[in-house]
Motif scaffolding. Structure first.
Motif, PDB file in Angstrom:
ATOM      1  N   PRO A   1      -8.582   4.623 -14.228  1.00  0.00           N
ATOM      2  CA  PRO A   1      -8.173   5.631 -15.198  1.00  0.00           C
ATOM      3  C   PRO A   1      -6.739   6.118 -14.970  1.00  0.00           C
ATOM      4  CG  PRO A   1     -10.321   6.139 -14.284  1.00  0.00           C
ATOM      5  CD  PRO A   1      -9.769   4.994 -13.497  1.00  0.00           C
ATOM      6  N   ASP A   2      -6.036   6.260 -16.042  1.00  0.00           N
ATOM      7  CA  ASP A   2      -4.668   6.795 -16.050  1.00  0.00           C
ATOM      8  C   ASP A   2      -3.640   5.894 -15.365  1.00  0.00           C
ATOM      9  OD1 ASP A   2      -5.559   9.053 -17.443  1.00  0.00           O
ATOM     10  OD2 ASP A   2      -6.033  10.093 -15.572  1.00  0.00           O
ATOM     11  N   ILE A   3      -3.974   4.627 -15.092  1.00  0.00           N
ATOM     12  CA  ILE A   3      -2.986   3.734 -14.475  1.00  0.00           C
ATOM     13  C   ILE A   3      -1.783   3.538 -15.395  1.00  0.00           C
ATOM     14  CG2 ILE A   3      -4.047   1.573 -15.265  1.00  0.00           C
ATOM     15  CD1 ILE A   3      -2.316   2.119 -11.881  1.00  0.00           C
ATOM     16  N   ASP A   4      -2.008   3.625 -16.703  1.00  0.00           N
ATOM     17  CA  ASP A   4      -0.905   3.452 -17.644  1.00  0.00           C
ATOM     18  C   ASP A   4       0.096   4.606 -17.602  1.00  0.00           C
ATOM     19  OD1 ASP A   4      -2.910   5.045 -18.703  1.00  0.00           O
ATOM     20  OD2 ASP A   4      -2.527   4.427 -20.763  1.00  0.00           O
ATOM     21  N   TRP A   5      -0.256   5.696 -16.940  1.00  0.00           N
ATOM     22  CA  TRP A   5       0.663   6.826 -16.777  1.00  0.00           C
ATOM     23  C   TRP A   5       1.353   6.821 -15.412  1.00  0.00           C
ATOM     24  CZ3 TRP A   5       1.963   9.494 -20.884  1.00  0.00           C
ATOM     25  CH2 TRP A   5       1.100   9.510 -21.970  1.00  0.00           C
ATOM     26  N   ALA A   6       0.924   5.970 -14.516  1.00  0.00           N
ATOM     27  CA  ALA A   6       1.476   5.945 -13.156  1.00  0.00           C
ATOM     28  C   ALA A   6       2.927   5.478 -13.160  1.00  0.00           C
ATOM     29  CB  ALA A   6       0.641   5.032 -12.263  1.00  0.00           C
ATOM     30  N   GLN A   7       3.755   6.152 -12.394  1.00  0.00           N
ATOM     31  CA  GLN A   7       5.149   5.769 -12.239  1.00  0.00           C
ATOM     32  C   GLN A   7       5.372   4.903 -11.002  1.00  0.00           C
ATOM     33  OE1 GLN A   7       7.637   6.540 -14.531  1.00  0.00           O
ATOM     34  NE2 GLN A   7       5.822   7.095 -15.689  1.00  0.00           N
ATOM     35  N   LYS A   8       4.388   4.916 -10.103  1.00  0.00           N
ATOM     36  CA  LYS A   8       4.475   4.103  -8.898  1.00  0.00           C
ATOM     37  C   LYS A   8       3.070   3.729  -8.463  1.00  0.00           C
ATOM     38  CE  LYS A   8       4.851   8.220  -6.026  1.00  0.00           C
ATOM     39  NZ  LYS A   8       5.655   8.901  -5.025  1.00  0.00           N
ATOM     40  N   ILE A   9       2.963   2.599  -7.806  1.00  0.00           N
ATOM     41  CA  ILE A   9       1.683   2.138  -7.275  1.00  0.00           C
ATOM     42  C   ILE A   9       1.941   1.470  -5.933  1.00  0.00           C
ATOM     43  CG2 ILE A   9       0.600   1.792  -9.529  1.00  0.00           C
ATOM     44  CD1 ILE A   9       1.072  -1.247  -9.157  1.00  0.00           C
ATOM     45  N   ALA A  10       0.880   1.255  -5.206  1.00  0.00           N
ATOM     46  CA  ALA A  10       0.921   0.450  -3.987  1.00  0.00           C
ATOM     47  C   ALA A  10      -0.189  -0.578  -4.126  1.00  0.00           C
ATOM     48  CB  ALA A  10       0.701   1.317  -2.749  1.00  0.00           C
ATOM     49  N   ILE A  11      -0.029  -1.704  -3.489  1.00  0.00           N
ATOM     50  CA  ILE A  11      -1.076  -2.715  -3.474  1.00  0.00           C
ATOM     51  C   ILE A  11      -1.309  -3.104  -2.028  1.00  0.00           C
ATOM     52  CG2 ILE A  11       0.545  -4.592  -3.936  1.00  0.00           C
ATOM     53  CD1 ILE A  11      -1.778  -5.967  -5.486  1.00  0.00           C
ATOM     54  N   GLN A  12      -2.574  -3.215  -1.674  1.00  0.00           N
ATOM     55  CA  GLN A  12      -2.947  -3.478  -0.288  1.00  0.00           C
ATOM     56  C   GLN A  12      -3.936  -4.631  -0.255  1.00  0.00           C
ATOM     57  OE1 GLN A  12      -5.195  -0.239   1.426  1.00  0.00           O
ATOM     58  NE2 GLN A  12      -4.472  -0.739   3.463  1.00  0.00           N
ATOM     59  N   SER A  13      -3.679  -5.591   0.594  1.00  0.00           N
ATOM     60  CA  SER A  13      -4.609  -6.703   0.782  1.00  0.00           C
ATOM     61  C   SER A  13      -5.748  -6.239   1.664  1.00  0.00           C
ATOM     62  CB  SER A  13      -3.892  -7.881   1.434  1.00  0.00           C
ATOM     63  OG  SER A  13      -4.816  -8.883   1.761  1.00  0.00           O
ATOM     64  N   ARG A  14      -6.958  -6.677   1.333  1.00  0.00           N
ATOM     65  CA  ARG A  14      -8.103  -6.339   2.173  1.00  0.00           C
ATOM     66  C   ARG A  14      -8.539  -7.526   3.011  1.00  0.00           C
ATOM     67  NH1 ARG A  14     -12.375  -2.579  -0.380  1.00  0.00           N
ATOM     68  NH2 ARG A  14     -13.609  -4.352   0.247  1.00  0.00           N
ATOM     69  N   GLY A  15      -7.818  -8.656   2.892  1.00  0.00           N
ATOM     70  CA  GLY A  15      -8.242  -9.835   3.624  1.00  0.00           C
ATOM     71  C   GLY A  15      -7.144 -10.477   4.445  1.00  0.00           C
ATOM     72  N   GLY A  16      -6.025  -9.833   4.625  1.00  0.00           N
ATOM     73  CA  GLY A  16      -4.918 -10.399   5.381  1.00  0.00           C
ATOM     74  C   GLY A  16      -3.652  -9.626   5.088  1.00  0.00           C
ATOM     75  N   SER A  17      -2.525 -10.204   5.424  1.00  0.00           N
ATOM     76  CA  SER A  17      -1.270  -9.488   5.244  1.00  0.00           C
ATOM     77  C   SER A  17      -0.566  -9.810   3.938  1.00  0.00           C
ATOM     78  CB  SER A  17      -0.337  -9.781   6.421  1.00  0.00           C
ATOM     79  OG  SER A  17      -0.116 -11.176   6.509  1.00  0.00           O
ATOM     80  N   SER A  18      -1.111 -10.732   3.145  1.00  0.00           N
ATOM     81  CA  SER A  18      -0.505 -11.054   1.857  1.00  0.00           C
ATOM     82  C   SER A  18      -1.556 -10.998   0.763  1.00  0.00           C
ATOM     83  CB  SER A  18       0.144 -12.441   1.907  1.00  0.00           C
ATOM     84  OG  SER A  18      -0.821 -13.421   2.210  1.00  0.00           O
ATOM     85  N   ILE A  19      -1.089 -10.920  -0.473  1.00  0.00           N
ATOM     86  CA  ILE A  19      -1.965 -10.894  -1.635  1.00  0.00           C
ATOM     87  C   ILE A  19      -2.002 -12.319  -2.176  1.00  0.00           C
ATOM     88  CG2 ILE A  19      -2.398  -9.829  -3.880  1.00  0.00           C
ATOM     89  CD1 ILE A  19      -2.124  -7.794  -1.529  1.00  0.00           C
ATOM     90  N   CYS A  20      -3.180 -12.904  -2.280  1.00  0.00           N
ATOM     91  CA  CYS A  20      -3.312 -14.286  -2.736  1.00  0.00           C
ATOM     92  C   CYS A  20      -4.209 -14.371  -3.956  1.00  0.00           C
ATOM     93  CB  CYS A  20      -3.909 -15.165  -1.634  1.00  0.00           C
ATOM     94  SG  CYS A  20      -2.869 -15.286  -0.177  1.00  0.00           S
ATOM     95  N   VAL A  21      -3.978 -15.403  -4.752  1.00  0.00           N
ATOM     96  CA  VAL A  21      -4.831 -15.668  -5.896  1.00  0.00           C
ATOM     97  C   VAL A  21      -6.266 -15.788  -5.409  1.00  0.00           C
ATOM     98  CG1 VAL A  21      -5.370 -17.366  -7.678  1.00  0.00           C
ATOM     99  CG2 VAL A  21      -2.993 -16.744  -7.235  1.00  0.00           C
ATOM    100  N   GLY A  22      -7.152 -15.037  -6.016  1.00  0.00           N
ATOM    101  CA  GLY A  22      -8.558 -15.065  -5.633  1.00  0.00           C
ATOM    102  C   GLY A  22      -8.900 -14.186  -4.453  1.00  0.00           C
ATOM    103  N   SER A  23      -7.931 -13.478  -3.868  1.00  0.00           N
ATOM    104  CA  SER A  23      -8.218 -12.651  -2.687  1.00  0.00           C
ATOM    105  C   SER A  23      -8.626 -11.243  -3.093  1.00  0.00           C
ATOM    106  CB  SER A  23      -6.999 -12.597  -1.764  1.00  0.00           C
ATOM    107  OG  SER A  23      -5.963 -11.857  -2.365  1.00  0.00           O
ATOM    108  N   ASP A  24      -9.065 -10.494  -2.121  1.00  0.00           N
ATOM    109  CA  ASP A  24      -9.532  -9.133  -2.312  1.00  0.00           C
ATOM    110  C   ASP A  24      -8.367  -8.177  -2.053  1.00  0.00           C
ATOM    111  OD1 ASP A  24     -11.343  -7.136  -2.801  1.00  0.00           O
ATOM    112  OD2 ASP A  24     -12.260  -7.211  -0.825  1.00  0.00           O
ATOM    113  N   ALA A  25      -8.101  -7.296  -3.012  1.00  0.00           N
ATOM    114  CA  ALA A  25      -6.998  -6.352  -2.871  1.00  0.00           C
ATOM    115  C   ALA A  25      -7.396  -5.016  -3.482  1.00  0.00           C
ATOM    116  CB  ALA A  25      -5.742  -6.897  -3.544  1.00  0.00           C
TER     117      ALA A  25
END
Length: 129
Positions: A70-94
């Motif tokens: 909810p309200d992500i379209d109003w966000a001016q900043k975000i963070a993304i965190q990998s839950r399965g390693g140090s990088s974000i990969c196609v098909g990975s959990d984030a």
């Protein structure tokens, strides 16, 4: 265009990345496609369930969220965190983390996929980060 700002305070201590992600195990479609969270330049919320990311100069990724954000379209900043390693990969959990009036909201990512040049070209300008 919105800037992606990864802050340690907002993300609750995101781990710093030591180097570029390498290809993972080869799958039927080839090597894994990965990116560092710090390489994301901007984002655009298509709706509560979909966020497009611009990574580096020419790469675009799309995140589909579980249960929306909810309200992500109003966000001016975000963070993304990998839950399965140090990088974000196609098909990975984030997890996507966005500020809200009651504190950071954690939005779980269902899928991460790299967009093709044709998909980027056909993208609605409002949805392009």
């Amino acid at each position: 265009m919105r800037r992606l700002i990864v802050t340690l305070a907002l993300a609750g201590g995101l781990a710093a990345c030591a180097g570029p992600p390498g290809p993972g195990p080869a799958a039927a479609e080839g090597p894994r496609q990965c990116f560092w969270a710090r390489s994301v330049n901007s984002f655009s919320a298509v709706d509560d369930d979909t966020v497009n990311l611009r990574v580096g100069v020419r790469d675009y990724y799309q995140l589909e969220l579980i249960g929306g954000c909810p309200d992500i379209d109003w966000a001016q900043k975000i963070a993304i965190q990998s839950r399965g390693g140090s990088s974000i990969c196609v098909g990975s959990d984030a997890v996507l983390i966005a500020p809200s009036h009651i504190g950071p909201q954690r939005c779980h990512v269902r899928t991460v996929r790299r967009l093709t040049p044709q998909e980027v070209e056909a993208m609605d300008p409002k949805a392009k980060p």
